[in-house]
Design an enzyme around this catalytic site. Structure first.
Site, short mmCIF file in Angstrom:
data_model
loop_
_atom_site.label_atom_id
_atom_site.label_comp_id
_atom_site.label_asym_id
_atom_site.label_seq_id
_atom_site.Cartn_x
_atom_site.Cartn_y
_atom_site.Cartn_z
CG MET A 193 -1.00 4.07 5.94
SD MET A 193 -2.14 5.49 6.01
CE MET A 193 -3.02 5.32 4.47
CG ASP A 204 -5.79 -5.73 2.82
OD1 ASP A 204 -6.56 -6.66 3.15
OD2 ASP A 204 -5.52 -5.45 1.65
CG HIS A 214 -4.35 -1.07 -0.39
ND1 HIS A 214 -3.93 -1.10 0.92
CD2 HIS A 214 -4.89 -2.29 -0.64
CE1 HIS A 214 -4.20 -2.29 1.45
NE2 HIS A 214 -4.78 -3.03 0.51
CB SER A 273 -0.95 -0.03 1.21
OG SER A 273 -1.86 1.04 1.16
CB THR A 274 1.27 4.07 2.42
OG1 THR A 274 -0.12 4.14 2.65
CG2 THR A 274 1.86 5.47 2.40
#
Length: 373
Positions: free
Chosen positions: A314, A317, A219, A192-193
């Site tokens: 972040m 998940d 994401h 993600s991030t």
């Protein structure tokens, strides 16, 4: 732990509606303060010396000096200042956002599509607040903290690789050796991030003849995943593409889950081959696509033959999906805290003992290759 000093944010946008909305939101969030506003990039750079921001919210498309030009200047003169981009849901906007992330932007949010100002402001706050919090807790925002979290109990080998020890009473799973039968025949990644830069760093290191498919959940919203795949494809020996519904898995292809959709594996009609299924199933962990959703489906078909990688991002998940994969004999690689932009997604799986090995970003490709050869 966050210190008493607040995160100072400079809001940069040429549109008065967004400048006002973001400024109001920043002023309302606990632990954050509005350092100032600017209606173009040149004014923003001129203000840095006086308002001393920790972070900029930065519009991409502006007159005089656009967001990418501002980022380039920040990288040269103020590398300690973070940036969150405000982008539009268009092909041009997504391509510029990919370039912004490559230039060092921490993350991005979409400008709301709603014409209702109240609803639009709520949407900006929903997206912006967790990213501001993540920045303050990240290594990029370490100057805002008074202490760092301790690492889980580990033992370290001489080559710098870390093998985590499971924390007693948490995440009791079957040892991977119980089901691990052979080399991996598929690789799956949750990220993600910080993901686009991490993937830009890691994927080009993989050989073009790795001979297994690679499935990635990054994401991102719709359109952006297509731009990410296109950007990565130009840099990698492997073919990188946005996944399509009902397409068969092929070796030496990297499939990125489409933004705003879920991706899983299903059996082909011959019962032997596997297909990608793109669905509109609900979000999981507020994520669509979701790593948990993909990981579970891979566990159904590749028992003892999966390599799963959990990387910077972040939230949590992927944790539940990795537990499923661990119980089905997967080999699990986690990115280490020091090389993560945000140590969220790898944290819980590592602490619970799901990871077979924890490595810095620049060692992940080597570990993937070892697991499939």
């Amino acid at each position: 732990m966050i210190s008493a000093r607040k995160l100072r944010v400079l809001v940069v946008d040429d549109t008065i509606v967004y400048r006002k909305s973001v400024s109001d939101i920043v002023a309302e969030i606990s632990g954050v303060e509005l350092a100032g506003v600017a209606h173009n990039g040149k004014i923003a750079l001129d203000k840095i010396a006086t308002v001393k921001p920790d972070l900029l919210t930065l519009d991409i498309e502006m007159p005089v000096m656009n967001g990418l030009e501002v980022l380039a200047e920040l990288k040269k003169k103020h590398p300690q200042i973070g940036v969150i981009m405000l982008s539009t849901l268009t092909a041009d906007g997504s391509e510029m956002t990919m370039k912004a992330l490559e230039l060092g932007a921490f993350d991005f949010i979409l400008k709301p599509q709603s014409k209702n100002l109240v609803e639009g402001k709520k949407e900006i706050r929903r997206l912006l607040e967790p990213i501001l919090d993540a920045y303050a807790k990240s290594k990029s925002g370490r100057h805002l903290r008074t202490a760092t979290s301790s690492l889980p109990r580990t033992s370290t080998t001489t080559n710098g690789l870390t093998r985590p020890a499971a924390i007693a009473g948490r995440g009791m799973v079957r040892p991977a050796s119980a089901l691990r039968r052979t080399k991996s025949e598929i690789v799956t990644i949750g990220i993600s991030t910080g993901g686009p830069n991490a993937l830009n760093h890691m994927l080009p290191k993989l050989p073009g003849d790795i001979n297994v498919p690679i499935l990635i959940v990054q994401h991102m919203p719709p359109v952006f995943t297509k731009s990410l795949a296109s950007s990565l494809d130009k840099k990698c020996k492997l073919t990188v593409k946005e996944a399509e519904d009902r397409e068969p898995l092929r070796p030496n292809v990297v499939y990125i889950a489409p933004g705003g959709k879920q991706m899983k594996l299903v059996a082909a009609t011959d019962g032997t081959h596997r297909l990608i299924k793109i669905t509109d199933d609900p979000p999981e962990n507020s994520c669509k696509p979701s790593a948990d959703y993909l990981f579970r489906s891979i566990g159904d078909y590749y028992v003892g033959r999966t390599t799963a990688v959990i990387m910077t991002g972040m939230g949590s998940d992927g944790t539940k999906g990795l537990e499923v994969l661990k119980n089905k004999g997967a080999h699990i690689i986690a990115q280490d805290e020091a090389s993560c932009v945000v140590y969220g997604m790898p944290k819980a799986p590592t602490e619970r003992g799901y990871a077979d090995i924890v490595v810095p970003l620049d060692r992940i490709a080597d570990e993937i290759v070892k697991s499939v050869k």
